[in-house]
Design an enzyme around this catalytic site. Structure first.
Site, PDB file in Angstrom:
ATOM      1  N   LYS A  35       0.845  -1.198   0.000  1.00 21.49           N
ATOM      2  CA  LYS A  35       0.000   0.000   0.000  1.00 21.49           C
ATOM      3  C   LYS A  35       0.881   1.249   0.000  1.00 21.49           C
ATOM      4  O   LYS A  35       2.088   1.174   0.256  1.00 21.49           O
ATOM      5  CB  LYS A  35      -0.918  -0.005   1.219  1.00 21.49           C
ATOM      6  N   TYR A 258      17.836  29.370   9.447  1.00 24.14           N
ATOM      7  CA  TYR A 258      16.710  30.200   9.872  1.00 24.14           C
ATOM      8  C   TYR A 258      16.528  30.158  11.380  1.00 24.14           C
ATOM      9  O   TYR A 258      16.671  29.107  12.012  1.00 24.14           O
ATOM     10  CB  TYR A 258      15.418  29.728   9.199  1.00 24.14           C
TER      11      TYR A 258
END
Length: 370
Positions: A35, A258
């Site tokens: 899956k 950042y």
């Protein structure tokens, strides 16, 4: 020149891990669960390593069609069954087995016109409380299916919520196993109740006619960190690697990235790697998340950016621009010895699980079989 990030799929590792499922449950047949596009590995790429499976289990009809296009003629099981009545026509055409977990699916079968009866697995809700008939309704659902000319063989299934661990000293499968055995007592049909965790930890009690090998065939460990891949002899089926594309020298007090989330306490050599959260690497991975640089273990520094992340090169004077960085999986050999970074370690550092990292590889990342 393409950007240096790349994901490699290792068919030989998939085959090895499938063999581990067989070794754990030698008297059972094995569903290879593919899956979510084979947990992000790609059905077509994974098929080579998993073709020795007895059957494939998945969710989507489109994925089932892709397996049939690969000339797979063995069993395919739809783990959530059909989603609307017309899906049954494709089940007939593709010869799919499918799960029945609710009355509506039985109603659709009763109205379905078919020349060839369907093979189904009736699902019990033994305590996970997602899909399945409650124990009090299970035998009546079985009787309804058994009376339908549209249905041939009926298998019996359930799914464990806690097979990967023991909660407060209580066996994680005991209550669900007891519920299944009581509900299924005396009913004919093949059984499948063991997922990867149950196959590894409880095979003697749960390996019935079929086991469902999911995360384990991709080298992920369902009960990490209690056990690691080496304990279960599982190999990583995916490697995500890139290269250092820049080097910075930080002085004490300098920051990187950042938010200035990492501040150097000493002279620090930093490598900038072509990998970021737009590639599927977890943005929330903190400073200290493990990486391999040229096969040697190091760590990330600061925040992960969209396209880049920083790694610590301070203790690696021979590494620099162009060095190979393994984000997870198989690294380069050092002195003839393989290096390896389990995906579960990276996931744990980032506060998630290996399943999510496998499935999160972004479309822009090239993927190929090694």
């Amino acid at each position: 020149m393409p950007r240096p990030i790349e994901a490699l799929i290792h068919p030989e590792a998939l085959a090895h891990n499938l063999g581990r499922a067989r070794a754990q449950a030698p008297n059972a047949r094995v569903w290879a669960v593919v899956k979510a596009n084979a947990y992000g590995h790609g059905i077509e790429r994974a098929f080579e390593g998993l073709r020795a499976a007895d059957g494939f289990a998945l969710l989507d009809l489109e994925e089932a069609q892709r397996l049939r296009a690969l000339d797979w003629r063995g069993p395919i099981l739809l783990l959530e069954g059909v989603f609307e009545p017309r899906d049954l026509e494709l089940c007939s055409r593709l010869k799919l087995w499918h799960t029945v977990h609710c009355e509506q699916q039985i109603d659709w079968l009763a109205m379905h016109k078919t020349h060839e009866p369907h093979r189904v697995f009736l699902k019990l809700n033994s305590g996970m409380n997602r899909l399945g008939f409650p124990p009090a309704a299970f035998r009546a659902a079985y009787a309804r299916l058994d009376a339908l000319p549209q249905v041939d063989e009926i298998g019996l299934m359930t799914h464990f919520s806690d097979a990967d661990a023991q909660r407060q000293g209580i066996d994680g499968i005991a209550h669900q196993l007891a519920a299944f055995e009581a509900a299924a007592d005396g009913l004919a049909g093949e059984r499948t109740i063991a997922n990867s965790a149950a196959t590894l930890r409880h095979a003697m009690r749960t390996a019935n006619d079929w086991v469902r090998a999911g995360i384990m065939v991709y080298g992920g460990v369902p009960d990490f960190p209690e056990h690691d891949a080496a304990h279960w002899d599982l190999r990583p089926a995916m490697t995500l690697h890139s290269k250092v594309i820049g080097v910075q020298q930080l002085q004490p007090g300098d920051t990187v990235g950042y938010g200035s989330a990492y501040r150097a306490e000493q002279v620090t050599r930093v490598g900038i790697v072509a990998c970021g959260y737009a590639d599927g690497y977890p943005r929330h991975a903190p400073t200290g998340t493990p990486v391999l640089v040229d096969g040697t273990r190091s760590r990330t520094l600061g925040r992960v950016s969209m396209d880049m992340l920083a790694v610590d090169l301070t203790a690696l004077p021979a590494s620099g621009f162009g060095s190979e960085v393994t984000l997870w999986g198989e690294g380069p050999a050092i002195d003839g010895k393989a290096s390896r970074l389990p995906i579960d370690e990276v996931a744990q550092a980032a506060g998630t699980i290996g399943y999510e990292l496998m499935c999160a590889i972004a479309p822009r990342v090239p993927i190929r079989n090694a």
